[in-house]
Design an enzyme around this catalytic site. Sequence first.
Site, mmCIF file in Angstrom:
data_model
loop_
_atom_site.group_PDB
_atom_site.id
_atom_site.type_symbol
_atom_site.label_atom_id
_atom_site.label_comp_id
_atom_site.label_asym_id
_atom_site.label_seq_id
_atom_site.Cartn_x
_atom_site.Cartn_y
_atom_site.Cartn_z
ATOM 1 N N GLY A 108 71.277 21.040 41.657
ATOM 2 C CA GLY A 108 72.494 20.311 41.978
ATOM 3 C C GLY A 108 72.614 19.091 41.088
ATOM 4 N N CYS A 109 73.043 17.994 41.643
ATOM 5 C CA CYS A 109 73.234 16.740 40.897
ATOM 6 C C CYS A 109 71.998 16.385 40.081
ATOM 7 C CB CYS A 109 73.543 15.620 41.878
ATOM 8 S SG CYS A 109 73.465 13.968 41.157
ATOM 9 N N PHE A 110 72.168 16.318 38.757
ATOM 10 C CA PHE A 110 70.984 16.047 37.933
ATOM 11 C C PHE A 110 70.470 14.620 38.059
ATOM 12 C CE2 PHE A 110 73.998 16.288 33.929
ATOM 13 C CZ PHE A 110 74.695 15.146 34.336
ATOM 14 N N CYS A 120 69.977 13.171 40.824
ATOM 15 C CA CYS A 120 69.052 13.224 41.953
ATOM 16 C C CYS A 120 67.717 13.841 41.555
ATOM 17 C CB CYS A 120 69.670 14.007 43.103
ATOM 18 S SG CYS A 120 71.173 13.260 43.791
ATOM 19 N N TYR A 143 76.351 7.698 46.955
ATOM 20 C CA TYR A 143 76.660 9.120 46.761
ATOM 21 C C TYR A 143 75.604 10.004 47.407
ATOM 22 C CZ TYR A 143 75.797 13.533 44.416
ATOM 23 O OH TYR A 143 75.480 14.843 44.170
#
Length: 205
Positions: free
Chosen positions: A28-30, A32, A184
Site C-alpha cells: 500500500g502507501c509506500f 508507511c 493520514y
Amino acid sequence: MRWILAMILALSATTAQAEIRKAVVAGGCFWCVESDFEGVKGVISAVSGFSGGATDAPSYDQVTAGGTGHYEAVEITFDDAILPYDRLVSMFLRSIDVTDAGGQFCDRGDSYRSAIFATSGQRATAMAAIAEAEAALGRQIVTPVLPLTKFWPADAYHQDYYKSSDIVLTRIGPKQKKNAYKFYRKSCGRDARVKAIWGDQAFPG
C-alpha cells in the site's frame, strides 16, 4: 606480512559486501512501508518507488492514475547477516492486510495492492515465509510473490515523507509532512487493521 593483512582485509570486505541484500515489497502507501522498516535493526535504507509495471520511470501521478501496472513499492537494503531475508518477509507480512486483494486499508486500486517482488533466488524463501504466516494466521494470504524486474525510485518529494519538516497543503490546512503523515496513517486505519488481523503477532513498525 603486508600481503597477508591485505588479503584478510580484502576477504573481510568481500564478505561484508556479500551480506548486503535488497528486497522489494509493496504494502500500500509506500510512505508507511518506508517508515515501518527504516528503523529496523539490519536495515540500511528504505526507498519509496514503483515496481511491477511496464512503464519506464513512472511518475507518482501516472501510477496512481492507473494503467501503468506498477505498484507503490519500497526497496529495502539490508544486512542479511543481521536481518535474514526470510525474517524480513515475515515482518513485512505482519505489517499489512494480507487478506485484501484490492488495495490496502483506505487506499484502493491496483497501485495499492500488496506484493513481494522476488528474484529467482528469493522466490522459494518468500513462498515459504508466506506459507508459515498463513499457518500462523489460519487464513488464506492473498499477497502474491511476483518476479522482480525493475524498481523505479519515486521523486525526492516522496522520500522520507514520514519524518520531513517541509510544509505541505492538506485538506486540514498547512502541515509539516511528518504531521500530515501521522494524520493520514491514523485516518486510514492502517495500524488498527493490522492489529485486528495479526493480534500480538502484528509488526509494530
